[in-house]
Design a protein around this motif. Structure first.
Motif, short mmCIF file in Angstrom:
data_model
loop_
_atom_site.label_atom_id
_atom_site.label_comp_id
_atom_site.label_asym_id
_atom_site.label_seq_id
_atom_site.Cartn_x
_atom_site.Cartn_y
_atom_site.Cartn_z
N ASP A 76 78.71 81.69 73.32
CA ASP A 76 79.85 81.15 74.05
C ASP A 76 80.00 79.67 73.74
O ASP A 76 79.03 78.93 73.63
CB ASP A 76 79.67 81.34 75.55
CG ASP A 76 79.81 82.81 75.96
OD1 ASP A 76 80.11 83.63 75.09
OD2 ASP A 76 79.60 83.09 77.15
N LYS A 77 81.26 79.22 73.62
CA LYS A 77 81.54 77.81 73.31
C LYS A 77 82.35 77.24 74.46
O LYS A 77 83.39 77.77 74.83
CB LYS A 77 82.33 77.71 72.00
CG LYS A 77 82.81 76.34 71.64
CD LYS A 77 81.70 75.53 71.04
CE LYS A 77 82.27 74.19 70.55
NZ LYS A 77 81.23 73.28 70.16
N LYS A 78 81.83 76.14 75.06
CA LYS A 78 82.55 75.46 76.14
C LYS A 78 83.23 74.25 75.53
O LYS A 78 82.60 73.42 74.88
CB LYS A 78 81.60 75.03 77.25
CG LYS A 78 82.30 74.48 78.46
CD LYS A 78 81.35 74.26 79.61
CE LYS A 78 82.12 73.80 80.83
NZ LYS A 78 81.23 73.63 81.98
N GLY A 82 86.77 72.37 79.62
CA GLY A 82 86.09 73.37 80.43
C GLY A 82 86.41 74.80 80.05
O GLY A 82 85.85 75.74 80.62
N THR A 83 87.29 75.01 79.10
CA THR A 83 87.63 76.35 78.63
C THR A 83 86.42 76.94 77.91
O THR A 83 85.74 76.26 77.14
CB THR A 83 88.83 76.30 77.68
OG1 THR A 83 89.93 75.70 78.36
CG2 THR A 83 89.22 77.67 77.20
N ILE A 84 86.16 78.23 78.16
CA ILE A 84 85.03 78.91 77.52
C ILE A 84 85.58 80.01 76.62
O ILE A 84 86.45 80.79 77.02
CB ILE A 84 84.08 79.51 78.58
CG1 ILE A 84 83.51 78.40 79.45
CG2 ILE A 84 82.96 80.29 77.91
CD1 ILE A 84 82.73 78.90 80.64
N THR A 86 84.33 83.21 74.09
CA THR A 86 83.23 84.09 73.71
C THR A 86 83.38 84.48 72.25
O THR A 86 84.47 84.37 71.68
CB THR A 86 83.22 85.36 74.58
OG1 THR A 86 84.41 86.10 74.29
CG2 THR A 86 83.15 85.04 76.06
N THR A 92 88.55 81.97 78.51
CA THR A 92 88.58 81.82 79.97
C THR A 92 88.91 80.38 80.29
O THR A 92 88.17 79.46 79.93
CB THR A 92 87.21 82.19 80.59
OG1 THR A 92 86.84 83.50 80.15
CG2 THR A 92 87.29 82.16 82.10
N THR A 94 89.96 77.00 82.78
CA THR A 94 89.28 76.35 83.90
C THR A 94 89.72 76.92 85.24
O THR A 94 88.96 76.90 86.20
CB THR A 94 89.55 74.84 83.88
OG1 THR A 94 90.97 74.63 83.86
CG2 THR A 94 88.94 74.19 82.67
N THR A 98 92.12 84.56 82.03
CA THR A 98 91.53 84.98 80.76
C THR A 98 92.63 85.47 79.82
O THR A 98 93.67 85.96 80.26
CB THR A 98 90.51 86.11 80.94
OG1 THR A 98 91.17 87.23 81.54
CG2 THR A 98 89.34 85.66 81.80
N GLY A 111 90.94 72.41 73.77
CA GLY A 111 91.28 73.54 74.64
C GLY A 111 92.71 74.01 74.56
O GLY A 111 93.11 74.90 75.30
#
Length: 173
Positions: A76-78, A82-84, A86, A92, A94, A98, A111
């Motif tokens: 996972d990359k943040k 703050g967006t993640i 996969t 996903t 903030t 999704t 982001g």
């Protein structure tokens, strides 16, 4: 007589060869003026043209590009905001929303999500603006000509339909 002709020809070729050799030598490197220091060469990272830093979906895999180097995403990359993201391409935000990345979608390292259709639309707008800059007024003329052709085609279709109706009416009589 033959000796002077041969001598002149050989002299000509020798002189011609010396001029060609001079033309192929590199000019001397510039020397700094007295009291000045030559600047240091800058180190740069070779970037492939057209590749931007960020994450993109390519062939069903998320690829991370940083400093021009691309590698598949394995964890996972943040991102900064703050967006993640996969490795499967699930983004996903903030706020908890999704979205699934599709082929050709891009996510910048800050982001910002850009879909492939947005990229195509921006590219086509840029092409239209470039065409208008190169050929001012031509696109409007082309649109006007296309409208005239469409109207002429409609009139021809109407005239053909009227002719068929007249022919049918004559047959009935």
């Amino acid at each position: 007589m033959k000796a002077t002709l041969i001598f002149r020809a050989s002299l000509f070729f020798i002189l011609l060869g010396s001029f060609a050799a001079q033309a192929q030598t590199a000019p001397p490197a510039p020397t700094p003026r007295p009291g000045r220091v030559m600047p240091k060469p800058r180190t740069t990272v070779a970037k492939a043209e057209g590749i931007k830093d960020g994450l993109s979906m390519q062939k069903g895999r998320v690829v991370l590009t940083e400093l021009g180097i691309s590698n598949p995403l394995v964890a996972d990359k943040k991102l900064v905001n703050g967006t993640i993201i996969t490795p499967a391409g699930v983004v996903t935000g903030t706020d908890g929303t999704t979205a699934q990345m599709m082929e050709g979608d891009l996510v910048s390292l800050s982001g910002r999500i850009t879909s492939r259709s947005d990229i195509v639309a921006a590219d086509s707008i840029a092409k239209i603006q470039l065409f208008d800059a190169l050929h001012p007024g031509k696109r409007k003329k082309m649109e006007a000509e296309a409208e005239k052709k469409a109207k002429a085609k409609e009139k021809a279709a109407e005239a053909k339909a009227k002719a068929k109706e007249k022919a049918a009416a004559r047959r009935r009589k």
